[in-house]
Design an enzyme around this catalytic site. Structure first.
Site, PDB file in Angstrom:
ATOM      1  N   ASP A 284       0.860  -1.178   0.000  1.00 21.14           N
ATOM      2  CA  ASP A 284       0.000   0.000   0.000  1.00 21.14           C
ATOM      3  C   ASP A 284       0.903   1.237   0.000  1.00 21.14           C
ATOM      4  O   ASP A 284       2.134   1.133   0.126  1.00 21.14           O
ATOM      5  CB  ASP A 284      -0.969  -0.012   1.191  1.00 21.14           C
ATOM      6  CG  ASP A 284      -2.195   0.885   0.933  1.00 21.14           C
ATOM      7  OD1 ASP A 284      -2.157   1.702  -0.016  1.00 21.14           O
ATOM      8  OD2 ASP A 284      -3.182   0.781   1.679  1.00 21.14           O
TER       9      ASP A 284
HETATM   10  C1  BGC Z   1      -5.062   3.328   0.320  1.00 19.31           C
HETATM   11  C2  BGC Z   1      -5.337   2.330  -0.782  1.00 19.31           C
HETATM   12  C3  BGC Z   1      -5.202   2.978  -2.138  1.00 19.31           C
HETATM   13  C4  BGC Z   1      -3.830   3.606  -2.258  1.00 19.31           C
HETATM   14  C5  BGC Z   1      -3.570   4.248  -3.605  1.00 19.31           C
HETATM   15  C6  BGC Z   1      -3.801   4.127   0.088  1.00 19.31           C
HETATM   16  O1  BGC Z   1      -3.717   5.195   0.966  1.00 19.31           O
HETATM   17  O2  BGC Z   1      -4.975   2.650   1.551  1.00 19.31           O
HETATM   18  O3  BGC Z   1      -6.606   1.780  -0.606  1.00 19.31           O
HETATM   19  O4  BGC Z   1      -5.415   2.026  -3.147  1.00 19.31           O
HETATM   20  O5  BGC Z   1      -3.713   4.601  -1.248  1.00 19.31           O
HETATM   21  O6  BGC Z   1      -4.280   5.399  -3.809  1.00 19.31           O
END
Ligand code: BGC
Length: 757
Positions: A284
């Site tokens: 993530d």
């Molecule tokens: C979130 C994810 C997301 C990623 C990309 C993160 O902060 O937890 O769910 O896909 O950002 O935007």
């Protein structure tokens, strides 16, 4: 004859398997040939996933990111919202970098791309897998026309804690339902052939247990037994893997004391070895460097741990790119591990057909024709109206034609809020508000008068935090009292009051946990004043999570929960308020009476001192509140009524792999056509480990005309009785089972069967 059919079937399967293995062999040959030309740095470049910079078309190729692409230091980029920018950057990769390897372009296409559907918690309330798959299909078609070939969806983090803001992004509290949704969404995005130009690769997230964050506080620690993980929290991720999901995103939280981004047991043992996942794993956003804050090592160590755990791609952290060569020199990671990660990412690009045509998703004509087209918007309107849950209705809804309606509340005109959390690709200027939708629908036959009535929150600072990401609800400078007076004046002439209240879109979603899930005080004060007029009031509740609504339930005659229903929200809500569509959504997450009951979920264990309805000393209960939910899992009303007949079983004594049929007749006893979600629950009464008091094991959404009766039958096999025991062995056990069918987890008819091995 039978022999010939079997032979034909065998031949066909052999031919297909052969073609498949030829395809795979060609892919392996291509990728290994390409990798033989790559330097270590170029391989590490493939593992690097930066976020898009805010560049302007025409300037992409001179941007900082483009210089990294040119140097072969980037494998993919995400959240660029323009086909021309994507094309420009892809050109840099393909025509100017040494090996011309195309980039992956990803995005958070979570509940629609430009045409936005309800937030996932709302989508789950439709209980309609074909609609959910359809919405994902439309999203994939739109996104892929605009250069996107990879989405960070579905999010299947099971949660039992409405304080957690990200409840809005998932499918609620049930593993069985969420697994079905995971499968539908993966199919919707990926279709049957990833190499087509209108399908995109899906990424199931956030693996794993993110929804069990302690205290409902985002990014917080999780800790649970393995048996609970396997039985309750893991199934939806596994369902996505079984459905062929192309990638998996690991979560921010720790599991068993090790952050998921560096958890070898989680990624290598469970995901790859036990579940046989063969796609790639992405971290993530800065999840890998955040492991330093978790306290598991310095920058180099956390990156090395992450690769060792089996993570292939580093989102935003840039540590794979900058530290792994040194770790390799020191023998802390191996060349083979780096090669494997690079190979998995190149294989994904191959499967998407990017090596054949890197611009296949960059067709501006297609983009103009497909994105936000009228047909998609029409489907979004229909789907939105299926997600609403009627929580209460004492003769207020539907509003008959010709009525004067006072529409009151800060959410009635909050255009940008209609699409809810995670609507990266949306054009919020195009969203339909409730005021737009209702005025249009009422037309000249009736009248809609609007007053705001209150701000979102009394507390300015809290309101700022709850709207800081751009989804503003303009703050009115009038005093609270002045605003209420305006609302009362607007209501004076009205036959019915519609109160559009609840959360702003950013009060749920990432980093939007709340310790108090009441309706904000400013709005509650307004609602009390409206109810005190004695006129019929319908509360149209905007929310991204279950709220505590004990006062509202006791005092407001009608409550329609509309979540954040997407770009067509206003039209869809008007359709339901005016009775053009009969509401049929059912809750997928329990609404507690008060926050102290949390976590409260329907499929709990019994304890040695079972829950009674009322307080009784030395039983498992509270002094100050009952154990009941305000609105239980599976609950939702309709404008019509359904009556359930007698539950019938094909047998009460079963053996081995026999099949059981459970059936019931459902009759529409009202005067309007309507849809009903018929739910099957099972309780395994005695087990080698304790079992929940009930578990959802089937559901069917049926439509009935007034007076019509339909028989709904569920096939039950021992497969549905299986669970993980204390050795984590997945099997069923002989014994007695309660078979329950009904209209919610609490309204069921029940019969017992005995089933032995
Ligand atoms: C979130 C994810 C997301 C990623 C990309 C993160 O902060 O937890 O769910 O896909 O950002 O935007």
């Amino acid at each position: 004859m039978k022999k010939i059919i079997t032979l034909c079937f065998w031949l066909l399967t052999t031919v297909l398997l052969h073609a498949q293995s030829n395809k795979e062999a060609a892919m392996h040959q291509f990728v290994s040939k390409l990798m033989s030309k790559m330097t270590l740095q170029e391989k590490l470049g493939q593992l690097n996933l930066p976020a898009s910079s805010d560049f302007v078309t025409g300037q992409v190729s001179s941007s900082d990111i483009a210089s990294k692409v040119l140097a072969g230091k980037v494998g993919g980029v995400f959240n660029i919202r323009s086909v021309s920018k994507i094309k420009e950057l892809q050109q840099v990769a393909v025509t100017q970098s040494r090996l011309g390897i195309p980039l992956l372009f990803g995005m958070d296409v979570i509940h629609g791309y430009r045409t936005i559907f309800p937030i996932p918690l709302g989508m789950s309330a439709t209980w309609d897998m074909s609609l959910i798959e359809r919405a994902a299909r439309i999203a994939a078609n739109e996104a892929s026309s605009d250069g996107i070939m990879w989405t960070f969806s579905p999010m299947v983090d099971l949660t039992r804690d409405p304080r957690w803001g990200r409840s809005s992004e998932g499918n609620g509290e049930d593993a069985f339902l969420s697994s079905a949704i995971a499968k539908a969404m993966v199919h919707g995005y990926q279709g049957d052939d990833l190499s087509k130009n209108n399908t995109i690769m899906s990424c199931v997230k956030h693996y794993a247990l993110y929804g069990a964050a302690e205290g409902g506080r985002d990014y917080n620690t999780t800790d649970m037994s393995r048996i609970r993980m396997y039985n309750e929290y893991f199934p939806p991720y596994k369902a996505a893997v079984d459905a062929g999901v192309g990638s998996v995103m690991v979560s921010f939280n720790e599991i068993d004391g090790v952050p998921a981004s560096g958890n070898k047991w989680l990624v290598d043992d469970v995901l790859r070895k036990q579940w046989k996942f063969n796609g790639f794993v992405v971290s993530d956003y800065t999840g890998i460097p955040e492991m330093m804050n978790h306290g598991v090592g310095d920058f180099k160590t956390v990156n090395q741990k992450s690769l060792n755990a089996g993570v292939d791609m580093d989102m935003v952290g840039e540590g794979f790119l900058t530290t792994l060569a040194q770790s390799m020199k020191e023998g802390l990671v191996t060349q083979a591990q780096i090669d494997k990660a690079c190979e998995r990412i190149l294989e994904a690009k191959y499967k998407l057909g990017l090596f054949e045509d890197p611009y296949k998703y960059c067709d501006e004509k297609r983009s103009q024709a497909e994105v936000f087209k009228a047909a998609n918007r029409a489907e979004a309107r229909t789907i939105a109206s299926q997600s609403f849950v009627l929580l209460k209705n004492k003769n207020v809804l539907p509003i008959s034609s010709g009525k004067k309606i006072a529409l009151v509340g800060p959410l009635a005109t909050a255009k940008e809020n209609m699409t809810g959390t995670w609507s990266v690709g949306a054009d919020n200027t195009q969203s339909i508000t409730l005021l737009n939708g209702l005025t249009k629908a009422v037309g000249t036959q009736g009248k809609v008068v609007y007053a705001k009535g209150s701000n979102l929150e009394d507390d300015i600072e809290l309101e700022k935090r709850a709207t800081m990401f751009g989804k503003e609800i303009l703050r009115d400078q009038k005093t609270a009292e002045q605003m209420i007076q305006e609302a009362l004046a607007a209501s004076a002439e009205a036959d019915v009051i519609v109160a559009a209240l609840g959360e702003g879109a950013e009060m749920s979603g990432e980093s939007a946990s709340r310790s108090n899930i009441d309706l904000p005080e400013a709005q509650k004060r307004l609602l009390k004043a409206l109810v005190a007029t004695g006129k019929p009031v319908a509360l149209v509740l905007f929310t991204g999570r279950p709220l505590t609504l004990a006062w509202e339930d006791a005092n407001v005659p009608a409550i329609l929960n509309v979540w954040f229903a997407g770009s067509e929200a206003g039209d869809a809500i008007a359709d339901v308020l005016l009775g053009k569509v009969n509401p049929s959504g059912k809750l997928t997450m329990t609404f507690p009476q008060n926050i102290g009951q949390v976590p409260l979920y329907y499929n709990h264990k019994n304890t040695g001192r079972p829950l009674g309805k009322w307080f009784s000393k030395f039983q498992s209960n509270y002094l100050d509140v009952s154990n009941e939910a305000l609105y239980p899992f599976g609950f939702g009303l309709s404008y019509t009524q359904f009556s359930y007949g007698e539950l019938k079983l094909s047998a009460t004594q079963l053996k081995g792999n026999q099949k059981l049929w459970a059936s019931i007749e459902v009759k529409n006893t009202g005067t309007m056509a309507g849809k009903e979600v018929v739910q099957l629950y099972i309780r395994d009464i005695v087990g080698s480990v304790t079992r929940p008091v009930q578990e959802l094991k089937g559901f069917e959404k049926i439509e009935l005309q007034p007076g019509e009766t339909k028989k709904v039958s569920f096939e039950i096999t021992p497969e549905l009785l299986k669970f993980y025991n204390s050795d984590l062995k997945y099997d069923w056990e002989s014994g007695d089972f309660d078979i329950m069918i009904g209209s919610s987890s609490k309204e069921v008819k029940s019969l017992k069967v005995n089933w032995i091995k």
